[in-house]
Write an enzyme that holds these catalytic residues in place. Structure first.
Site, PDB file in Angstrom:
ATOM      1  N   ASP A  59       0.862  -1.182   0.000  1.00 19.29           N
ATOM      2  CA  ASP A  59       0.000   0.000   0.000  1.00 19.29           C
ATOM      3  C   ASP A  59       0.896   1.228   0.000  1.00 19.29           C
ATOM      4  O   ASP A  59       1.864   1.270   0.743  1.00 19.29           O
ATOM      5  CB  ASP A  59      -0.822  -0.042   1.305  1.00 19.29           C
ATOM      6  CG  ASP A  59      -1.959   0.942   1.340  1.00 19.29           C
ATOM      7  OD1 ASP A  59      -1.695   2.137   1.149  1.00 19.29           O
ATOM      8  OD2 ASP A  59      -3.101   0.536   1.573  1.00 19.29           O
ATOM      9  N   ARG A  72      -0.683   4.465   0.000  1.00 25.88           N
ATOM     10  CA  ARG A  72      -1.609   5.606   0.104  1.00 25.88           C
ATOM     11  C   ARG A  72      -1.131   6.670   1.081  1.00 25.88           C
ATOM     12  O   ARG A  72      -1.592   7.786   1.086  1.00 25.88           O
ATOM     13  CB  ARG A  72      -3.000   5.117   0.515  1.00 25.88           C
ATOM     14  CG  ARG A  72      -3.768   4.544  -0.632  1.00 25.88           C
ATOM     15  CD  ARG A  72      -5.081   3.966  -0.164  1.00 25.88           C
ATOM     16  NE  ARG A  72      -4.874   2.764   0.636  1.00 25.88           N
ATOM     17  CZ  ARG A  72      -5.844   2.063   1.198  1.00 25.88           C
ATOM     18  NH1 ARG A  72      -7.098   2.462   1.070  1.00 25.88           N
ATOM     19  NH2 ARG A  72      -5.588   0.971   1.887  1.00 25.88           N
TER      20      ARG A  72
END
Lengths: 423, 423
Positions: free
Chosen positions: B329, B331
């Protein structure tokens, strides 16, 4: 720097040949993948790069942030096991016809296969296109099914109301000489404008005329294919198509100031029906929010439209965008046909679009459109009438009458205050 | 170059002070707009710029293309008449608390008012935030209304099923020293990583340590507010919130491999109900497709999950992303709380999210969350069970039992071939 981040001297830009051996050549438009050569945008071995920019469009920045904060190794190489396309695409003649495709890599989904040799030799070559399958639930179409307006066929539309599709994600890969020709300008003008008018992004645009391929930090496209992929290029079977430019406010949230989601859903319905008849349907979704101007500009324009003297009306629809942005539209539809060339499309039987800009761009690229499918009147939200009338007056396709001046001058949109009340 | 495009010498990068008079200073985090000073990212008068990068995130590239092809004047100045926010926001104490807001300009919606003097003097100062009103149609919620599960109040939910909202578009504006502190690294490490790991984007990140503000070419955020804007910060009234990261395949097209759209729609329902009770609801929509890795990576991972030996199962859910992308991830939820600080939020009564990453990021930033609202079980598509189980096993909030090892090891997702048939 943490982990294995690079240390030492910072190279502000590069110049041709300065790093010793030349990187692998790219012969854009060559007939085979081997002759074309791989696009190498990965950053682990800078000397092997043969492009300007970085993979994944604007998401390169998040990757950089992950490397900076130590959660991603800068030398990670993707393990591409089991990632190959769920369906084969191409090669099609368009892949090597001069300047047919200038803004994506036609071999981008096949790198694992086409460049297996170079990957084994240690080159980090990454897919810029990915192909998978999906099953969609579209609430408006589930309702149409309940109302008896759609028929289950068990293969494309399932009894549950779900829809089977093949879908393709495409990242931008620009061949700068080809993009310049589409713009009608010299390549060095394009390079300079891309550098200077972005505030100095990528000096290699200027210092590396030998590198002709650019991975720009912008959004790409997603293609949804309904029916047999083989039907897309079969001249004996009908093809429906909608090219849709992102509008998050309508596509996701159903804002009523435009027709974006209703027209997209109608496009999906037409694509699905055409697939059920034995043909195929193609939706192209382009990440170009707010006509390529972004959502902040879009919302500023909404306010200017709603508050202007005389109210929100078609006659001043385009002028309000121009006041704020200096231009009506920067989507640059000239590059849009590339993805249809990549799919091998030469004829669209049902073009689900009224846009003259899209029609002209496809027509100039030699794609025949047989029928143009307008949005059904009952799908136009009340507050979107202003947009629809303005576009029809400006050249949008309509089978009905073009709105007259009296109608264009009449305020039809809600005022800004109307949003807060039950008016 | 056509029209008024700049001619002559190309400046590859700039250095502190080389252009003569210093640009206006930015005192990030100052208590008033006047003390903070304007963010000037426009390119018409380079000497006046006091940031790195360009306005509109990645859409700056389309603007550059429009200038290159002659449709946009490089010296256009926006006419901001009638564009001011439809609702007032702030200032809130968070706007000037140290390092509370590092990735957006808290004064970005008020530039026309706060910097009227400088604009009159000839500075081209542009909004980076825009606030408007909208009326939404969400088909799933129209159906809930038909089923008698929602009540019309005539102000938030109308008899037509439409929903009134205030919405806000936010472009990224990064204060580099603050972003570095959130990353837990030195500012020069951040600057260098952003430059080098994007393939050499913006050398000014390295050459201009005096410029602390960066307009990165990435997507921003959209905020949808349900109910009175004043209720958002009123401690006596309840607040619901969902922070949603973009997933185009589900949010727009309803793909069944994840819970994104169903959870978003549930978030909208909770926000609307909380507004109907006299409180407010806030949906934050972040443009971070595929966990910030982009859609090509996402589709490659789907294929790897569906085709791996043993089938698609929760036990290997994160590993498949890591094989392809090198990380689960990107983000970077550490920056996510900024927009809630901008809204003046200190307490969320109903947090419509099960994400531990989001919870921890908000908690670390001092935002209290009273109740966590999971997605109702009947909204989880069958093929999304793998994702949901994997996330719960990894720390997602769940009021029920965490899946056991036997369940995590069991193939629950469809195979890739299943997509083409009625299985």
């Amino acid at each position: 720097m943490r982990g294995t981040n690079r240390q030492g001297h910072i190279v502000l830009t590069s110049h041709p040949g300065q790093r010793g051996p030349k990187p692998l050549a790219i012969d854009w438009g060559a007939a085979t993948a081997a002759e074309r050569g791989p696009v190498i945008g990965s950053l682990g071995t800078p000397a092997k790069r043969n492009v300007i920019g970085a993979h994944s469009g604007s998401y390169a920045l998040y990757r950089a942030l992950a490397i900076a904060s130590g959660s991603l190794s800068p030398v990670h190489r993707p393990d591409l096991s089991n990632t190959a396309p769920s369906e084969a695409f191409g090669p099609f003649p368009q892949w090597s016809e001069p300047d047919k495709i200038v803004s994506l890599d036609p071999w981008g989904h096949m790198v694992g296969e086409a460049f297996a040799g170079q990957i084994a030799e240690g080159y980090d070559i990454r897919p810029t296109i990915a192909v998978t399958r999906a099953r969609l639930t579209v609430p408006e179409l589930k309702e149409r099914l309940r109302e008896g307006k759609l028929s289950v066929d068990g293969r494309i539309l399932l009894p549950s109301g779900e829809i089977n599709v093949t879908k393709v994600a495409v990242e931008p890969v620009w061949h700068l000489p080809g993009v310049a020709r589409r713009c009608g300008i010299e390549e060095n003008q394009l390079r300079r404008a891309l550098f200077e008018h972005t505030g100095g992004m990528f000096p290699e645009l200027v210092t590396r005329p030998d590198l002709e391929v650019f991975l720009p930090p912008i959004g790409g496209h997603t293609v949804y294919i309904f029916g047999d992929v083989a039907a897309v290029t079969d001249p004996a079977r009908p093809l429906a198509c909608r090219v849709h430019d992102e509008c998050n406010g309508s596509d996701v949230f159903g804002s009523d100031i435009c027709t974006c989601r209703p027209y997209l859903i109608h496009g999906i319905e037409v694509c699905m029906r055409t697939a059920q008849e034995g043909g195929a349907g193609v939706i192209v979704y382009n990440r170009k929010e707010g006509r390529g101007l972004g959502e902040v500009t879009k919302f500023l324009v909404y306010n200017a439209r709603k508050r202007q003297e005389g109210g929100d009306r078609a006659a001043t629809y385009f002028a309000r965008t121009e006041c704020v942005a200096g231009v009506q539209d920067v989507r640059f539809q000239e590059l849009m046909p590339d993805v249809l060339h990549w799919l091998g499309i030469t004829r669209i039987d049902r073009m689900v679009s009224m846009s003259d800009m899209k029609f002209n761009a496809l027509d100039r690229q030699g794609i025949t459109m047989v029928e143009r499918v307008p949005i059904p009147d009952d799908l136009i939200p009340a507050d979107a009438r202003v947009e629809m009338d303005a576009k029809m007056a400006a050249g949008y396709y309509t089978p009905g009458p073009v709105p007259d001046e009296e109608r264009l001058a009449r305020a039809q949109g809600r005022g800004l205050d109307g949003y807060g009340t039950a008016s």
